[in-house]
Enzyme design. Structure first.
Site, PDB file in Angstrom:
ATOM      1  N   ARG A  59     -10.845   0.415   6.478  1.00  0.00           N
ATOM      2  CA  ARG A  59     -11.158  -0.852   7.144  1.00  0.00           C
ATOM      3  C   ARG A  59      -9.995  -1.368   7.974  1.00  0.00           C
ATOM      4  NH1 ARG A  59     -14.125  -2.076   2.193  1.00  0.00           N
ATOM      5  NH2 ARG A  59     -12.081  -2.693   1.454  1.00  0.00           N
ATOM      6  N   GLU A  96      -4.280   0.755 -11.037  1.00  0.00           N
ATOM      7  CA  GLU A  96      -4.493   0.224 -12.392  1.00  0.00           C
ATOM      8  C   GLU A  96      -4.595   1.392 -13.372  1.00  0.00           C
ATOM      9  OE1 GLU A  96      -7.478  -2.998 -14.561  1.00  0.00           O
ATOM     10  OE2 GLU A  96      -7.917  -2.273 -12.544  1.00  0.00           O
TER      11      GLU A  96
END
Lengths: 174, 174
Positions: A59, A96
């Site tokens: 993006r 994460e």
């Protein structure tokens, strides 16, 4: 950029349960909002002698391309591993769970160039911190600023860039 | 677009042995070539009342974004599965081995809109044929043309679009 803020859509539980995702696609699809957004960035950077606008896959390419055009700059792609065909520099960074990496062609930036680094959303800051390091570790180029369409303040992504000397600009904050 | 053709770099054996890959990144990084490319496309389409420019992930976003800006159109993203957060239409298509798919948000196009569909390279044509079908099967929008930076003539990708009524434009041919 109130028009931009209004055009962003909340998507609950994407990409996983408990996350409220900010969907920027309605802002891109609205010709008036899209133009206003690029024009505002052009006004901010037009006197900064930007040589290259670097966008982070995928993006980030969207802001980077139109912005490179209006600033008369070149467009540099920072991509996921294995996507760039020529020789690359690579930066691996922690997620994460596990790690991810990004690459840039070794000849994408030249010494002394002024670079504007852009992505759509500043969330936890892991991606942008890696992109800044990728550029600063491998090129003698100057990152003029890092620009985002959206910043999610509560995730405190800015703090990940504290160790660097880069400036941060977000068009809208949530 | 001789300048564009000159700026494209051959990469042997990418992404796999025996393939001579056309690397468009030097053309994007060259501010003069990039601007010329977008200006040439603007000249071609400026009187065609383009409402939306649709780009195919990820390199298609690059042409689509700057082009949407200069045409005063909206920008629509056609993405790989699972990337678009809102409700989508999906098209699955065959690859050499296995299948792939692409998606578009269900509200990305409106009835009667003129759409310009863009991607970086026309190779075997499988991706663009799927994208054309994705739009034509799900929206009453008009695909004005399909535009590419590069067409690899020897792969005969055009033939994959013969069953449709879409026009094809390539800036440079190899």
């Amino acid at each position: 950029m109130e028009a931009l803020k209004q055009a962003i859509r909340d998507i609950p539980d994407f990409p996983k349960e408990g996350i409220l995702f900010k969907d920027i696609t309605p802002a891109l699809e609205d010709r008036v909002v899209f133009r206003k957004m690029i024009d505002a960035l052009r006004a901010r950077y037009k006197d900064q002698k930007i040589d290259a606008v670097a966008g982070i896959e995928a993006r980030g390419f969207v802001m980077a391309s139109a912005l490179a055009y209006v600033l008369g700059a070149g467009l540099v792609l920072i991509r996921k591993p294995g996507k760039l065909p020529y020789q690359t520099h690579r930066k691996t960074y922690a997620l994460e769970y596990g790690t991810d990496a990004m690459e840039i062609h070794v000849d994408s930036l030249k010494t002394g160039q002024n670079v504007l680094l852009v992505d759509d959303v500043l969330a936890t800051g892991g991606t942008i911190a890696a992109a800044v390091d990728l550029i600063q570790s491998n090129f003698k180029a100057n990152i003029v600023e890092v620009a985002f369409m959206v910043e999610l303040d509560f995730l405190k992504g800015r703090e990940k860039l504290k160790g660097t000397n880069v400036l941060i600009h977000s068009m809208v904050n949530f």
